[in-house]
Design a protein around this motif. Structure first.
Motif, PDB file in Angstrom:
ATOM      1  N   SER A   5      17.301 -15.693  -7.560  1.00  0.00           N
ATOM      2  CA  SER A   5      16.536 -14.676  -8.296  1.00  0.00           C
ATOM      3  C   SER A   5      15.188 -15.210  -8.788  1.00  0.00           C
ATOM      4  N   GLU A   6      14.943 -16.530  -8.649  1.00  0.00           N
ATOM      5  CA  GLU A   6      13.619 -17.052  -9.030  1.00  0.00           C
ATOM      6  C   GLU A   6      12.639 -16.971  -7.864  1.00  0.00           C
ATOM      7  N   SER A   7      13.085 -16.513  -6.698  1.00  0.00           N
ATOM      8  CA  SER A   7      12.185 -16.480  -5.539  1.00  0.00           C
ATOM      9  C   SER A   7      11.066 -15.471  -5.766  1.00  0.00           C
ATOM     10  N   HIS A   8       9.921 -15.755  -5.144  1.00  0.00           N
ATOM     11  CA  HIS A   8       8.826 -14.784  -5.243  1.00  0.00           C
ATOM     12  C   HIS A   8       9.176 -13.574  -4.363  1.00  0.00           C
TER      13      HIS A   8
ATOM     14  N   ILE B  57      14.289  -4.984  -3.418  1.00  0.00           N
ATOM     15  CA  ILE B  57      13.889  -6.301  -3.940  1.00  0.00           C
ATOM     16  C   ILE B  57      13.580  -6.185  -5.439  1.00  0.00           C
ATOM     17  N   TYR B  58      12.879  -5.106  -5.816  1.00  0.00           N
ATOM     18  CA  TYR B  58      12.544  -4.913  -7.231  1.00  0.00           C
ATOM     19  C   TYR B  58      13.820  -4.856  -8.070  1.00  0.00           C
ATOM     20  N   ASN B  59      14.769  -4.030  -7.638  1.00  0.00           N
ATOM     21  CA  ASN B  59      15.994  -3.866  -8.429  1.00  0.00           C
ATOM     22  C   ASN B  59      16.814  -5.145  -8.463  1.00  0.00           C
ATOM     23  N   LYS B  60      16.821  -5.861  -7.350  1.00  0.00           N
ATOM     24  CA  LYS B  60      17.579  -7.128  -7.334  1.00  0.00           C
ATOM     25  C   LYS B  60      17.002  -8.119  -8.360  1.00  0.00           C
ATOM     26  N   LEU B  61      15.652  -8.244  -8.358  1.00  0.00           N
ATOM     27  CA  LEU B  61      15.038  -9.273  -9.198  1.00  0.00           C
ATOM     28  C   LEU B  61      14.910  -8.863 -10.658  1.00  0.00           C
ATOM     29  N   TYR B  62      14.571  -7.584 -10.881  1.00  0.00           N
ATOM     30  CA  TYR B  62      14.159  -7.216 -12.237  1.00  0.00           C
ATOM     31  C   TYR B  62      15.019  -6.152 -12.905  1.00  0.00           C
ATOM     32  N   ASN B  63      15.887  -5.543 -12.112  1.00  0.00           N
ATOM     33  CA  ASN B  63      16.650  -4.436 -12.680  1.00  0.00           C
ATOM     34  C   ASN B  63      18.075  -4.470 -12.124  1.00  0.00           C
TER      35      ASN B  63
ATOM     36  N   VAL C  11      -2.368   0.145 -13.669  1.00  0.00           N
ATOM     37  CA  VAL C  11      -1.636   1.387 -13.417  1.00  0.00           C
ATOM     38  C   VAL C  11      -0.141   1.086 -13.337  1.00  0.00           C
ATOM     39  N   GLN C  12       0.215   0.045 -12.616  1.00  0.00           N
ATOM     40  CA  GLN C  12       1.638  -0.294 -12.467  1.00  0.00           C
ATOM     41  C   GLN C  12       2.253  -0.656 -13.821  1.00  0.00           C
ATOM     42  N   TRP C  13       1.521  -1.425 -14.598  1.00  0.00           N
ATOM     43  CA  TRP C  13       2.024  -1.871 -15.908  1.00  0.00           C
ATOM     44  C   TRP C  13       2.307  -0.665 -16.796  1.00  0.00           C
ATOM     45  N   PHE C  14       1.384   0.286 -16.766  1.00  0.00           N
ATOM     46  CA  PHE C  14       1.522   1.474 -17.615  1.00  0.00           C
ATOM     47  C   PHE C  14       2.814   2.228 -17.280  1.00  0.00           C
ATOM     48  N   TYR C  15       3.179   2.237 -16.004  1.00  0.00           N
ATOM     49  CA  TYR C  15       4.387   2.971 -15.605  1.00  0.00           C
ATOM     50  C   TYR C  15       5.629   2.073 -15.614  1.00  0.00           C
ATOM     51  N   GLY C  16       5.532   0.966 -16.320  1.00  0.00           N
ATOM     52  CA  GLY C  16       6.726   0.164 -16.602  1.00  0.00           C
ATOM     53  C   GLY C  16       6.996  -0.948 -15.606  1.00  0.00           C
ATOM     54  N   ILE C  17       6.107  -1.137 -14.636  1.00  0.00           N
ATOM     55  CA  ILE C  17       6.325  -2.265 -13.720  1.00  0.00           C
ATOM     56  C   ILE C  17       5.507  -3.436 -14.257  1.00  0.00           C
ATOM     57  N   GLU C  18       6.137  -4.167 -15.161  1.00  0.00           N
ATOM     58  CA  GLU C  18       5.437  -5.245 -15.846  1.00  0.00           C
ATOM     59  C   GLU C  18       5.655  -6.579 -15.144  1.00  0.00           C
ATOM     60  N   GLU C  19       6.508  -6.579 -14.127  1.00  0.00           N
ATOM     61  CA  GLU C  19       6.784  -7.821 -13.404  1.00  0.00           C
ATOM     62  C   GLU C  19       5.710  -7.959 -12.335  1.00  0.00           C
ATOM     63  N   TYR C  20       4.594  -8.623 -12.743  1.00  0.00           N
ATOM     64  CA  TYR C  20       3.430  -8.530 -11.856  1.00  0.00           C
ATOM     65  C   TYR C  20       3.571  -9.298 -10.545  1.00  0.00           C
ATOM     66  N   ASP C  21       4.564 -10.168 -10.454  1.00  0.00           N
ATOM     67  CA  ASP C  21       4.831 -10.804  -9.156  1.00  0.00           C
ATOM     68  C   ASP C  21       5.071  -9.747  -8.077  1.00  0.00           C
ATOM     69  N   PHE C  22       5.507  -8.584  -8.517  1.00  0.00           N
ATOM     70  CA  PHE C  22       5.896  -7.539  -7.570  1.00  0.00           C
ATOM     71  C   PHE C  22       4.694  -6.769  -6.982  1.00  0.00           C
ATOM     72  N   TYR C  23       3.531  -6.888  -7.634  1.00  0.00           N
ATOM     73  CA  TYR C  23       2.417  -6.016  -7.229  1.00  0.00           C
ATOM     74  C   TYR C  23       2.014  -6.216  -5.766  1.00  0.00           C
ATOM     75  N   THR C  24       2.117  -7.451  -5.298  1.00  0.00           N
ATOM     76  CA  THR C  24       1.672  -7.678  -3.911  1.00  0.00           C
ATOM     77  C   THR C  24       2.672  -7.094  -2.910  1.00  0.00           C
ATOM     78  N   VAL C  25       3.921  -6.898  -3.341  1.00  0.00           N
ATOM     79  CA  VAL C  25       4.881  -6.198  -2.475  1.00  0.00           C
ATOM     80  C   VAL C  25       4.406  -4.755  -2.274  1.00  0.00           C
ATOM     81  N   LEU C  26       3.933  -4.150  -3.361  1.00  0.00           N
ATOM     82  CA  LEU C  26       3.408  -2.778  -3.257  1.00  0.00           C
ATOM     83  C   LEU C  26       2.205  -2.748  -2.317  1.00  0.00           C
ATOM     84  N   PHE C  27       1.337  -3.739  -2.475  1.00  0.00           N
ATOM     85  CA  PHE C  27       0.165  -3.865  -1.606  1.00  0.00           C
ATOM     86  C   PHE C  27       0.631  -3.984  -0.144  1.00  0.00           C
TER      87      PHE C  27
END
Ligand code: CMX
Length: 436
Positions: A131-134, A187-193, A379-395
């Motif tokens: 779970s520590e993986s990027h 991946i998001y749910n596995k790591l952060y939720n 924008v992501q942070w505002f909607y509750g995605i504060e785990e910024y490691d995840f932003y590049t997955v969205l990209f």
């Protein structure tokens, strides 16, 4: 054959003679030159790639198939009640060059929704990661795992004609594009939720809507997802992620190999990872301030400290653009509408006021203006995605729309194996008379 595939085939047939003629009749014509600084400095601006999917003008920003981003947002069809268009509509546009009508978008939605099934072994591979993986490493591996499903690979082994490579590449590309958002959400749910469990896709929802649903996010996050995927889709072929995908596929590696590689390129802090770097860097400022809102002077001091430490200001500068990135502007407009009083947005806006002047004074960056990454974390942070490691997955999910469309056309037009020539330092010294 699906309606989209039929139309794509017509377009390919129309386009092929143009490429053949250019090669046959004008193959020796010179369209550019290469300087020493370009050869040493990352091939900046060397005209050596061809794509009709998008074009990046330094002053205007990106055009997809000739349309500016505001035009894309205005013209593409939208789900009922949504402000942002279907990502599937962009898929159609990038592949065919045409804005889909109602019937065409309906058929594309059905086709892509039917391709969402993901084999169990992909979830197993994701689950096996610590779970520590990027998340980018997990995404890359998950896409790689899917390579086993490649239709192109099977057809190639059977010995199909080069003229037909595009067909199975299209099938692979559409399959992967339909599945990637599901993989991202998992991946998001596995790591952060982890308590959320695995949500199954909702086939009544489009790509953006279903992604929001699988992430457990309410409206308007579906529109955020659509906007985000659309603005990140393509930026010509020369950027690291698009170029990596193109390069790897030029060896006839299938789209799974190529997309996994493009994800690895996007994971660099000078490229897609800059969106998380912006927030990490701003958090550093907040820590320094001990909770106090930074003044303009505090901000200026922090920017200079960063530069004087030999670091870059994340989210600013660009290899091609020479003005504010329209992708930044679109997200800023969204923030002004939906989160005008958000403190993080306030901080990012204040940065916009101070950074360009400082970068100009610093005198190095050719472009002092913000790029897409300066705004997207807010924008992501505002909607509750504060785990910024995840932003590049969205990209990555967004970028796949452009990279995969390009790969289909690469195979349709028979683009060659990439093989630029390298020289030794001594050879260049000889050529320019630098040797005593
Ligand atoms: N802060 C400080 N220095 C910067 C800078 C910035 N934001 N942008 C460029 N520079 C520096 C470069 O590091 C380079 O310095 P050296 O001569 O010491 O090597 C000099 O200015 C000239 O660079 P450039 O020609 O203007 O820019 P490049 O094409 O070399 O690099 C980019 C482009 C984006 C990598 C660079 O602007 C940068 O590092 N920006 C910060 C990271 C970032 O936001 N990346 C995301 C880009 C968008 C994306 O791909 O997602």
């Amino acid at each position: 054959m699906s309606a989209l595939k039929e139309k794509l085939y017509e377009k390919i047939q129309e386009h092929r003679p143009r490429t053949t003629r250019l090669l046959k009749e004008f193959g020796d014509k010179v369209i550019g030159e290469v300087t020493v600084s370009q050869a040493i400095g990352g091939m900046r601006g060397v005209k050596s790639l061809v794509t009709d999917i998008s074009y990046l003008d330094p002053m205007e920003g990106i055009r997809y198939r000739g349309y500016t981003l505001p035009e894309v947002f205005e013209k593409l069809p939208k789900p009922a009640g949504a402000e942002m268009p279907y990502v599937e509509g962009l898929w159609y546009l990038l592949l065919t060059g045409d804005i889909p009508n109602e019937k065409e978008i309906e058929a594309t939605l059905v086709d892509m929704t039917n391709r969402r099934t993901i084999p169990r072994y992909v979830w197993d591979v994701i689950d096996a990661f610590p779970s520590e993986s990027h998340p980018m490493a997990i995404l890359s591996a998950a896409v790689m795992t899917l390579q086993r499903e490649s239709r192109f690979n099977i057809e190639y082994q059977r010995g199909i004609s080069k003229m037909d490579y595009w067909d199975s590449t299209y099938e692979d590309a559409t399959n992967l594009m339909s599945k990637m958002p599901l993989i991202g959400a998992y991946i998001y749910n596995k790591l952060y939720n982890p308590g959320a469990g695995h949500r199954y896709p909702d086939s009544s929802l489009d790509l953006g809507g279903n992604f929001a649903y699988m992430m457990g996010k309410d409206k308007p996050y579906d529109d955020v997802a659509r906007m985000y995927f659309i603005i990140h889709a393509d930026h010509e072929s020369g950027n690291v992620s698009a170029h990596t995908g193109h390069l790897v596929a030029s060896a006839l590696s299938d789209v799974y190999y190529a997309t996994s590689a493009m994800i690895n390129g996007l994971a660099g802090p000078l490229h897609g990872l800059a969106n998380q770097e912006v927030l990490r860097w701003l958090q550093g400022l907040n820590e320094q301030m001990g909770g106090k809102v930074p003044s303009t002077e505090d901000m200026k001091k922090y920017v200079w400290e960063t530069l004087n430490n030999g670091q870059v200001i994340p989210g600013y500068g660009h290899a091609v653009l020479r003005k504010t990135d329209p992708r930044y502007a679109i997200q800023r407009d969204f923030c002004l509408k939906y989160l005008p009083n958000d403190p993080l947005f306030g901080l990012v806006s204040k940065l916009y006021e101070v950074v360009p002047d400082i970068l100009r004074e610093h005198g190095k960056a050719k472009n002092p203006w913000p790029n897409v990454d300066a705004q997207s974390g807010v924008v992501q942070w505002f909607y509750g995605i504060e785990e910024y490691d995840f932003y590049t997955v969205l990209f990555s999910i967004g970028r796949a729309v452009g990279v995969l469309s390009n790969l289909v056309w690469d195979r349709a037009l028979g683009y060659s194996l990439e093989r630029p020539k390298s020289l030794t330092t001594a050879m260049i010294e000889d050529m320019v008379g630098a040797k005593k």
